[in-house]
Design a protein around this motif. Structure first.
Motif, short mmCIF file in Angstrom:
data_model
loop_
_atom_site.label_atom_id
_atom_site.label_comp_id
_atom_site.label_asym_id
_atom_site.label_seq_id
_atom_site.Cartn_x
_atom_site.Cartn_y
_atom_site.Cartn_z
N ILE A 297 0.84 -1.20 0.00
CA ILE A 297 0.00 0.00 0.00
C ILE A 297 0.87 1.25 0.00
N ARG A 298 1.94 1.21 0.79
CA ARG A 298 2.82 2.38 0.90
C ARG A 298 3.75 2.52 -0.31
N GLY A 299 3.73 1.55 -1.21
CA GLY A 299 4.57 1.61 -2.39
C GLY A 299 6.00 1.18 -2.13
N GLU A 300 6.25 0.50 -1.01
CA GLU A 300 7.61 0.09 -0.66
C GLU A 300 8.01 -1.24 -1.30
N GLU A 301 7.02 -2.08 -1.62
CA GLU A 301 7.27 -3.38 -2.22
C GLU A 301 6.22 -3.67 -3.28
N ALA A 302 6.59 -4.48 -4.26
CA ALA A 302 5.63 -5.00 -5.23
C ALA A 302 4.94 -6.22 -4.63
N PRO A 303 3.72 -6.52 -5.03
CA PRO A 303 3.03 -7.70 -4.51
C PRO A 303 3.84 -8.97 -4.72
N ARG A 304 3.97 -9.76 -3.68
CA ARG A 304 4.69 -11.03 -3.80
C ARG A 304 3.97 -11.97 -4.74
N ILE A 305 2.65 -12.00 -4.70
CA ILE A 305 1.88 -12.77 -5.67
C ILE A 305 0.81 -11.85 -6.23
N ASP A 306 1.03 -11.38 -7.44
CA ASP A 306 0.12 -10.42 -8.05
C ASP A 306 -1.00 -11.14 -8.78
N GLY A 307 -1.86 -10.36 -9.45
CA GLY A 307 -3.01 -10.95 -10.11
C GLY A 307 -2.66 -11.92 -11.22
N ALA A 308 -1.65 -11.59 -12.01
CA ALA A 308 -1.25 -12.46 -13.10
C ALA A 308 -0.72 -13.79 -12.59
N ASP A 309 0.08 -13.75 -11.53
CA ASP A 309 0.63 -14.97 -10.93
C ASP A 309 -0.49 -15.84 -10.37
N ALA A 310 -1.40 -15.22 -9.63
CA ALA A 310 -2.52 -15.97 -9.04
C ALA A 310 -3.43 -16.54 -10.11
N THR A 311 -3.56 -15.85 -11.23
CA THR A 311 -4.38 -16.36 -12.33
C THR A 311 -3.79 -17.64 -12.91
N ARG A 312 -2.46 -17.74 -12.93
CA ARG A 312 -1.83 -18.97 -13.41
C ARG A 312 -2.15 -20.15 -12.50
N THR A 313 -2.22 -19.91 -11.19
CA THR A 313 -2.64 -20.98 -10.28
C THR A 313 -4.09 -21.35 -10.53
N LEU A 314 -4.96 -20.35 -10.69
CA LEU A 314 -6.38 -20.62 -10.97
C LEU A 314 -6.54 -21.37 -12.29
N ALA A 315 -5.70 -21.04 -13.27
CA ALA A 315 -5.79 -21.70 -14.57
C ALA A 315 -5.52 -23.20 -14.46
N VAL A 316 -4.65 -23.59 -13.52
CA VAL A 316 -4.40 -25.02 -13.32
C VAL A 316 -5.67 -25.71 -12.83
N ILE A 317 -6.37 -25.09 -11.88
CA ILE A 317 -7.62 -25.67 -11.37
C ILE A 317 -8.65 -25.76 -12.50
N GLU A 318 -8.72 -24.72 -13.31
CA GLU A 318 -9.67 -24.74 -14.43
C GLU A 318 -9.31 -25.85 -15.41
N ALA A 319 -8.02 -26.04 -15.65
CA ALA A 319 -7.57 -27.10 -16.56
C ALA A 319 -7.90 -28.48 -15.99
N ILE A 320 -7.79 -28.62 -14.67
CA ILE A 320 -8.14 -29.89 -14.03
C ILE A 320 -9.61 -30.22 -14.32
N ARG A 321 -10.47 -29.23 -14.18
CA ARG A 321 -11.90 -29.46 -14.41
C ARG A 321 -12.18 -29.85 -15.86
N LYS A 322 -11.41 -29.31 -16.79
CA LYS A 322 -11.64 -29.59 -18.18
C LYS A 322 -11.19 -30.99 -18.58
N THR A 323 -10.30 -31.60 -17.76
CA THR A 323 -9.82 -32.94 -18.10
C THR A 323 -10.71 -34.03 -17.57
N VAL A 324 -11.65 -33.72 -16.70
CA VAL A 324 -12.48 -34.76 -16.09
C VAL A 324 -13.79 -34.94 -16.83
#
Length: 324
Positions: A297-324
């Motif tokens: 918030i103070r602008g001292e650090e960048a997010p350790r896990i930002d939206g793009a990174d978290a989306t890649r994790t979510l994409a794995v779950i979505e891919a799991i659903r598509k394989t079943v």
């Protein structure tokens, strides 16, 4: 930092407690339809407009992460979104794009990345401490109580252990082992017969060439899950077990027990394996995550896990659903 929390369910209450106990934070409001207490609001938009917090933690049901997040982004308020970032990858892209356009900091609550145990495991695996990573076995096996499912959305698609729980384990594996390139999976709902899975078996291939498995069930009497073995949350009776097993050409590491197995001069199944437990200082990852959010918030650090990174994790779950 003046922090507000949206959503006062199981995860929201943990965030509320963490903010209240953190000296560098002030809990200025909670928005939730049924929450009562000081500075409580039934509508998050009214809360944002009246209280004007410096940061917001979003801990609503999964399908509401993006609508609440967009309301914060529109007002220029930095957000910490509880995992998963959204209920679909498409919805996640919408939130990420909006935050980027407005240059609003977006941090996602895969809080285990702040756990010193997982940080050490990443250091060992990626630093060659077990040689070349070859195979991984991960378990998320426990039993949720019957009253957990009194909340209707937990019985519906998006409310099962894949999106609520195993997404943490997928993120842990990405954090320690690297990106996942290939997925195969089967799921079952035969134990409870809800419209969402209660069990799953997942096969993974990492970009490095290593292979892995993740076995998931929230319907079994078993101790092998991060919640029961890592000791992060005192509400879960601790179990002296491990749930992740990283194996390489020069050794193996069991986590979170942090047991390292290596050979001496002689190698192979006729030679004895040495065994030692690595000492890791324990710290509450939720507290470390909140302090990081304040620095973001103070602008001292960048997010350790930002939206793009978290989306890649979510994409794995979505891919799991598509394989079943």
């Amino acid at each position: 930092m003046r922090i507000a929390v949206v959503g006062a369910g199981q995860f929201g209450r943990k965030h509320i407690e963490t903010v209240r106990n953190e000296p560098q934070c002030e809990l200025v409001a909670v928005a939730d339809p049924v929450y009562t207490g000081e500075n409580a609001f039934s509508d998050h938009r009214e809360m944002l407009d009246r209280v004007k917090p410096e940061g917001v933690i979003i801990a609503t049901p999964n399908a509401l992460h993006v609508p609440v997040g967009l309301a914060c982004v529109e007002r220029g308020v930095p957000i910490l979104v509880e995992k998963p970032i959204a209920d679909t990858v498409a919805a996640s892209h919408e939130l990420v794009a909006a935050a980027e356009r407005r240059r609003v900091p977006l941090l996602v609550g895969h809080h285990r990345r702040y756990n010193p145990i997982l940080e050490k495991a990443r250091e060992i695996v990626q630093g060659g401490g077990i040689g070349r990573l070859t195979a991984v076995a991960a378990l998320w096996l426990l039993q949720k109580p019957a009253d957990y499912f009194d909340v209707a959305w937990r019985r519906e698609p998006g409310g099962g252990p894949l999106l609520i729980n195993a997404i943490h384990d997928i993120d842990d594996l990405r954090f320690v082992c690297g990106e996942i390139d290939e997925i195969r999976a089967i799921t079952s709902n035969s134990t409870r017969n809800f419209s969402v899975e209660d069990s799953a078996a997942i096969a993974l291939r990492f970009a490095s060439g290593a292979v892995g498995t993740l076995t998931v069930s929230d319907a079994v009497a078993a101790p092998w899950s991060w919640e029961l073995t890592a000791g992060e949350n005192p509400v879960y009776p601790p179990q002296p077990e491990s749930c992740y097993f990283f194996t390489g050409t020069e050794g193996a590491l069991a986590v979170p027990g942090m047991t390292l197995f290596t050979y001496g001069e002689k190698k192979g199944w006729y030679a004895p394996l040495g065994k030692r437990t690595l000492e890791v200082e324990r710290e509450d990852p939720q507290v470390r995550q909140l302090r990081h959010f304040c620095r973001v918030i103070r602008g001292e650090e960048a997010p350790r896990i930002d939206g793009a990174d978290a989306t890649r994790t979510l994409a794995v779950i979505e891919a799991i659903r598509k394989t079943v």
